[in-house]
Design a protein around this motif. Structure first.
Motif, PDB file in Angstrom:
ATOM      1  N   THR A  72       1.234  -1.202  -0.320  1.00 55.21           N
ATOM      2  CA  THR A  72       0.307  -0.097   0.260  1.00 55.21           C
ATOM      3  C   THR A  72       0.743   1.372   0.016  1.00 55.21           C
ATOM      4  OG1 THR A  72      -1.342  -1.585   1.223  1.00 55.21           O
ATOM      5  CG2 THR A  72      -1.760   1.539   1.201  1.00 55.21           C
ATOM      6  N   HIS A  73       1.954   1.130   0.534  1.00 58.66           N
ATOM      7  CA  HIS A  73       3.018   2.367   1.157  1.00 58.66           C
ATOM      8  C   HIS A  73       3.160   3.064  -0.255  1.00 58.66           C
ATOM      9  CE1 HIS A  73       6.421  -0.118   2.096  1.00 58.66           C
ATOM     10  NE2 HIS A  73       5.628  -0.597   2.727  1.00 58.66           N
ATOM     11  N   ALA A  76       1.157   4.029  -2.708  1.00 58.75           N
ATOM     12  CA  ALA A  76       0.537   5.457  -2.569  1.00 58.75           C
ATOM     13  C   ALA A  76       2.128   6.538  -3.206  1.00 58.75           C
ATOM     14  CB  ALA A  76       0.776   6.030  -1.352  1.00 58.75           C
ATOM     15  N   LEU A  77       3.328   6.054  -3.193  1.00 54.89           N
ATOM     16  CA  LEU A  77       4.181   6.545  -2.936  1.00 54.89           C
ATOM     17  C   LEU A  77       4.496   6.496  -4.895  1.00 54.89           C
ATOM     18  CD1 LEU A  77       6.946   7.823  -1.752  1.00 54.89           C
ATOM     19  CD2 LEU A  77       7.682   5.357  -2.036  1.00 54.89           C
ATOM     20  N   HIS A  82      -5.585   7.902  -1.784  1.00 59.39           N
ATOM     21  CA  HIS A  82      -6.888   7.505  -1.792  1.00 59.39           C
ATOM     22  C   HIS A  82      -6.932   8.914  -0.072  1.00 59.39           C
ATOM     23  CE1 HIS A  82      -8.873   3.839  -0.405  1.00 59.39           C
ATOM     24  NE2 HIS A  82      -9.866   4.629  -0.761  1.00 59.39           N
ATOM     25  N   GLU A  97      -0.042  18.399  11.673  1.00 58.15           N
ATOM     26  CA  GLU A  97       0.433  17.273  11.460  1.00 58.15           C
ATOM     27  C   GLU A  97      -0.913  15.881  10.709  1.00 58.15           C
ATOM     28  OE1 GLU A  97       2.049  17.065  15.850  1.00 58.15           O
ATOM     29  OE2 GLU A  97       0.011  16.700  15.732  1.00 58.15           O
ATOM     30  N   GLU A 100       1.030  17.277   7.491  1.00 52.96           N
ATOM     31  CA  GLU A 100       2.481  16.940   6.721  1.00 52.96           C
ATOM     32  C   GLU A 100       2.604  15.085   6.464  1.00 52.96           C
ATOM     33  OE1 GLU A 100       4.702  20.291  10.163  1.00 52.96           O
ATOM     34  OE2 GLU A 100       4.365  18.223  10.541  1.00 52.96           O
ATOM     35  N   MET A 101       1.915  14.362   7.532  1.00 51.52           N
ATOM     36  CA  MET A 101       1.212  13.129   7.187  1.00 51.52           C
ATOM     37  C   MET A 101       0.858  13.117   5.954  1.00 51.52           C
ATOM     38  SD  MET A 101       2.392  11.704   9.489  1.00 51.52           S
ATOM     39  CE  MET A 101       4.114  12.866   9.953  1.00 51.52           C
ATOM     40  N   ALA A 103       1.992  14.618   3.441  1.00 49.18           N
ATOM     41  CA  ALA A 103       3.485  15.179   2.782  1.00 49.18           C
ATOM     42  C   ALA A 103       4.245  13.821   3.258  1.00 49.18           C
ATOM     43  CB  ALA A 103       3.705  16.380   2.873  1.00 49.18           C
ATOM     44  N   PHE A 104       4.631  13.155   3.795  1.00 46.85           N
ATOM     45  CA  PHE A 104       5.525  12.331   4.688  1.00 46.85           C
ATOM     46  C   PHE A 104       6.638  11.531   3.754  1.00 46.85           C
ATOM     47  CE2 PHE A 104       7.112   8.361   6.055  1.00 46.85           C
ATOM     48  CZ  PHE A 104       7.505   8.033   7.573  1.00 46.85           C
ATOM     49  N   SER A 105       5.768  11.501   2.215  1.00 49.49           N
ATOM     50  CA  SER A 105       6.983  11.201   1.316  1.00 49.49           C
ATOM     51  C   SER A 105       7.319  12.215   0.596  1.00 49.49           C
ATOM     52  CB  SER A 105       6.416  10.397  -0.189  1.00 49.49           C
ATOM     53  OG  SER A 105       5.157  11.566  -0.128  1.00 49.49           O
ATOM     54  N   VAL A 106       7.627  13.494   1.119  1.00 57.01           N
ATOM     55  CA  VAL A 106       8.464  14.427   0.515  1.00 57.01           C
ATOM     56  C   VAL A 106       9.210  15.251   0.858  1.00 57.01           C
ATOM     57  CG1 VAL A 106       7.246  16.999  -0.196  1.00 57.01           C
ATOM     58  CG2 VAL A 106       6.050  15.465  -0.470  1.00 57.01           C
ATOM     59  N   THR A 107       9.943  15.494   0.962  1.00 60.85           N
ATOM     60  CA  THR A 107      11.618  15.287   1.848  1.00 60.85           C
ATOM     61  C   THR A 107      11.968  16.972   2.126  1.00 60.85           C
ATOM     62  OG1 THR A 107      12.821  14.996  -0.337  1.00 60.85           O
ATOM     63  CG2 THR A 107      11.803  13.664   1.432  1.00 60.85           C
ATOM     64  N   ARG A 149      -5.065  16.058   2.860  1.00 54.83           N
ATOM     65  CA  ARG A 149      -4.388  15.629   2.804  1.00 54.83           C
ATOM     66  C   ARG A 149      -3.811  14.672   1.720  1.00 54.83           C
ATOM     67  NH1 ARG A 149      -5.380  11.533   8.096  1.00 54.83           N
ATOM     68  NH2 ARG A 149      -6.879  10.752   5.947  1.00 54.83           N
ATOM     69  N   MET A 153       0.623  14.991  -0.976  1.00 57.69           N
ATOM     70  CA  MET A 153       1.829  14.389  -1.560  1.00 57.69           C
ATOM     71  C   MET A 153       1.580  14.476  -3.421  1.00 57.69           C
ATOM     72  SD  MET A 153       0.081  10.361  -2.450  1.00 57.69           S
ATOM     73  CE  MET A 153      -0.295  10.181  -0.905  1.00 57.69           C
TER      74      MET A 153
ATOM     75  N   LYS B 178       9.122  14.680  11.863  1.00 60.23           N
ATOM     76  CA  LYS B 178       8.336  13.329  10.675  1.00 60.23           C
ATOM     77  C   LYS B 178       8.206  11.883  11.350  1.00 60.23           C
ATOM     78  CE  LYS B 178       9.271  12.095   6.200  1.00 60.23           C
ATOM     79  NZ  LYS B 178       9.612  12.891   4.625  1.00 60.23           N
ATOM     80  N   SER B 194      -1.088   3.785   5.492  1.00 59.22           N
ATOM     81  CA  SER B 194      -0.065   3.135   4.959  1.00 59.22           C
ATOM     82  C   SER B 194      -1.109   3.648   3.729  1.00 59.22           C
ATOM     83  CB  SER B 194      -0.152   1.997   4.947  1.00 59.22           C
ATOM     84  OG  SER B 194      -1.025   2.261   4.228  1.00 59.22           O
ATOM     85  N   MET B 196      -0.623   7.092   3.206  1.00 62.81           N
ATOM     86  CA  MET B 196      -0.280   8.340   3.544  1.00 62.81           C
ATOM     87  C   MET B 196       1.652   8.159   2.950  1.00 62.81           C
ATOM     88  SD  MET B 196      -2.002  10.498   5.258  1.00 62.81           S
ATOM     89  CE  MET B 196      -3.645   9.618   4.522  1.00 62.81           C
ATOM     90  N   THR B 197       1.474   6.877   2.925  1.00 59.78           N
ATOM     91  CA  THR B 197       3.263   6.483   1.780  1.00 59.78           C
ATOM     92  C   THR B 197       4.168   5.843   2.652  1.00 59.78           C
ATOM     93  OG1 THR B 197       4.191   8.442   1.806  1.00 59.78           O
ATOM     94  CG2 THR B 197       3.491   7.895  -0.480  1.00 59.78           C
ATOM     95  N   ILE B 198       3.624   6.232   4.422  1.00 61.69           N
ATOM     96  CA  ILE B 198       3.568   5.441   5.684  1.00 61.69           C
ATOM     97  C   ILE B 198       4.706   3.715   5.197  1.00 61.69           C
ATOM     98  CG2 ILE B 198       4.310   5.860   8.046  1.00 61.69           C
ATOM     99  CD1 ILE B 198       3.103   7.956   8.083  1.00 61.69           C
TER     100      ILE B 198
END
Ligand code: ATP
Ligand code: MG
Lengths: 235, 315
Positions: A72-73, A76-77, A82, A97, A100-101, A103-107, A149, A153, B178, B194, B196-198
């Motif tokens: 799944t992750h 999403a990446l 979704h 927060e 921010e979650m 955008a977890f994949s955004v560095t 949210r 991403m 993060k 998951s 959220m790409t986590i």
């Protein structure tokens, strides 16, 4: 080649055959809607795309790659956001927060900040509530946060599962306006709805799903005037 | 009788801070997996042995004497944390992850198995290596601070300082970074996290890494403070730290810290005063009863604990 393509998908929950050979295509830049009544398999379709339930047969192709068996992750990446049924805001995280979650994949920190500014432009209400806990917000605010949210991403496609559910008419109107606006900015959207009338008026194409099968597919305008659709979903 | 109160409080706080840090490991894992890692107390024990072995090695090499005690202490702490952290991650990988999704009792039994395994492994290897499995840790801090109303040993100050630093760092990590926020997100809703790409598995690994290394660090503190260790110190201390986590509200970090300090203080107070107050009918040997009576009372009357929520939502 379509951006997203489901080929002959069969999904089961134990012995329940929820999706029976479903095929769907979404081209880049389109708003496509999937309409159907309770239990038809709309959420299951989205969950199968993002790997939360697994297809026992068939393929999900996205942006040129086979994502059927991916985690799944990782799906999403690959660029699929979704926004799940029931919003699923993290109740004990603040609005910031939660974003921010998303955008977890955004560095890049500046990209995250831009994303948050953009979310505020679409949903000014969120700005006032930036430090409020997600779980204490109203249903409408939670839906806005869930969409915002999902956008964080920078996805290639946004999948919305019944975003209008349980909202007052004014808010429903607003949500569909935002769908149109996002699409105008180039976002591809797969919109699951029971609110067939409004979904079809913002979409370019639509699929009608019934007990796990696509029974109709056409231009949204055609579906809106289709007597079968009018009777079953627009009554 | 009251004249010994300051001393009793100092002892209680020292003990309480150790419970607090170990309780964090229980509560972090529970917060994410709703699973009580019964082997956590034994990771604390492994930390105590690793730390003591490091010091004994320094001693055998003759380097300990010339060493700054703070330097020796930090090296010991880092090594113990690294090893117990890695061990915790490994245990999760082989003993818990394959059981995720199984009925709740199954991973719990696996954890009890791991607990015995760790105890026996340490006992076995020490018995081979040193012919005995009770170790006396070289003491780095022997001085003490005379406050007049109480004597505070230097080692107790080190215990409290390190424990407080660890708790502050953990709190900042969980609230400000993060990955810390991702940890909370996973605790609240794994499947949405998951989306959220986590990578949920990675977050769980991180949780075990942090929780276990905190436990290992406390083992080092324990060995410094009490001097003697054996392979079974993790059991009772683990149970008390778990009690602290339940008292604070399992899954809640602040609760674990406060709960640990409360249990430590109560234990110290009851150990000191129960004998005199009951004319010797109940002596200090009953102090453990207190911690576990608290566990039972909390479970009966306030199962959500001091900081927990009354209804835990779990989708
Ligand atoms: N976790 C599950 N376990 C067993 N059956 C399920 C599960 N989730 C969905 N189903 C079944 O699969 C079918 C399709 O469900 P799905 O949630 O996809 O419907 P839906 O079109 O999204 O409906 P709604 O509009 O009510 O959200 C239903 O018959 C439902 O009962
Ligand atoms: Mg649904």
């Amino acid at each position: 080649m379509p951006l997203l393509e489901l080929q002959n998908i069969h999904t089961y929950y134990g012995g329940i055959h929820a999706l029976k050979g479903l095929s769907i295509q979404v081209e880049a830049g389109e708003v496509v809607t999937l309409i159907g009544s309770n239990g038809a398999g709309k959420s299951t379709t989205l969950k199968t795309i993002c790997g939360q339930t697994r297809a026992r047969q068939g393929k999900v192709l996205f942006d040129g790659q086979d994502i059927t068996a991916m985690k799944t992750h990782d799906i999403a990446l690959a660029g699929i956001a979704h926004v799940p049924e029931g919003r699923r805001i993290f109740p004990k995280l603040t609005v910031r927060e939660n974003l921010e979650m998303g955008a977890f994949s955004v560095t890049d920190k500046s990209v995250i900040d831009e994303g948050i500014e953009r979310a505020f432009r679409f949903f000014p209400r969120l700005k006032e509530r930036i430090n409020q806990k997600g779980g204490t917000m109203s249903g409408g605010e939670q839906q806005m946060l869930a969409i915002a949210r999902g956008l964080m991403m920078k996805p290639k496609i946004l999948m919305l599962d019944e975003p209008s559910m349980g909202l007052a008419p004014i808010l429903v109107e607003q949500i569909f306006e935002i769908v149109t606006e996002l699409n105008r900015e180039g976002m591809t959207i797969l919109l699951v709805e029971q609110n067939a009338n409004q979904a079809l008026s913002v979409a370019s194409r639509g699929y009608v799903i019934q007990t796990g099968e696509i029974i109709l597919q056409d231009d949204a305008r055609e579906l809106l005037s289709n007597p079968q659709v009018r009777e079953a979903y627009l009554a | 009788m009251l004249s010994m109160l300051p001393q009793v409080l100092v002892d209680g706080l020292t003990l309480g801070f150790m419970y607090a840090v170990v309780a964090l490991g229980y509560t972090m894992v529970y917060g994410i997996l709703e699973f009580i890692n019964f082997a956590h107390g034994d990771l604390f024990m492994v930390g105590a042995f690793v730390g003591t072995e490091v010091l004994l090695t320094f001693e055998a090499l003759g380097t300990l004497e010339g060493m700054n005690p703070f330097v020796a202490f930090f090296i010991t702490l880092i090594v113990a944390m690294a090893i117990t952290g890695a061990l915790g991650v490994g245990i999760e990988r082989v003993a818990y992850r394959p059981l995720r999704g199984a009925p709740r009792l199954v991973p719990l039994i696996s954890a009890i198995g791991v607990s015995f395994l760790l105890q026996d492994l340490v006992r076995f290897s020490e018995a081979i290596y040193r012919n005995e499995f009770y170790l006396n840790s070289p003491q780095l801090f022997t001085g003490s601070l005379e406050l007049g109303f109480a004597t505070v040993p230097q080692k107790a100050i080190m215990v409290m300082v390190i424990a407080i630093v660890l708790m502050i760092v953990l709190t900042l990590f969980v609230n400000k970074t993060k990955w810390g926020i991702a940890m909370r997100a996973v605790a609240q809703d794994q499947s949405t996290a998951s989306l959220m790409t986590i990578n949920v598995d990675k977050v769980i690994m991180l949780t075990f890494l942090i929780g276990s290394s905190l436990g290992g660090a406390t083992g080092v503190l324990f060995a410094q403070n009490y001097g003697t260790i054996d392979p079974y110190i993790g059991f009772i201390l683990g149970l008390k730290a778990f009690t602290a986590a339940v008292l604070g509200g399992i899954g809640n970090l602040r609760g674990a810290m406060v709960g640990g300090v409360i249990i430590g203080l109560l234990e110290s107070l009851s150990g000191a005063y129960m004998g005199p107050l009951t004319n010797g009918a109940f002596g200090a040997e009953y102090k453990d009863v207190f911690a576990f009576s608290i566990l039972i009372l909390v479970l009966l009357f306030k199962p959500e604990g001091l900081f927990g929520e009354a209804v835990k939502e779990k989708v």
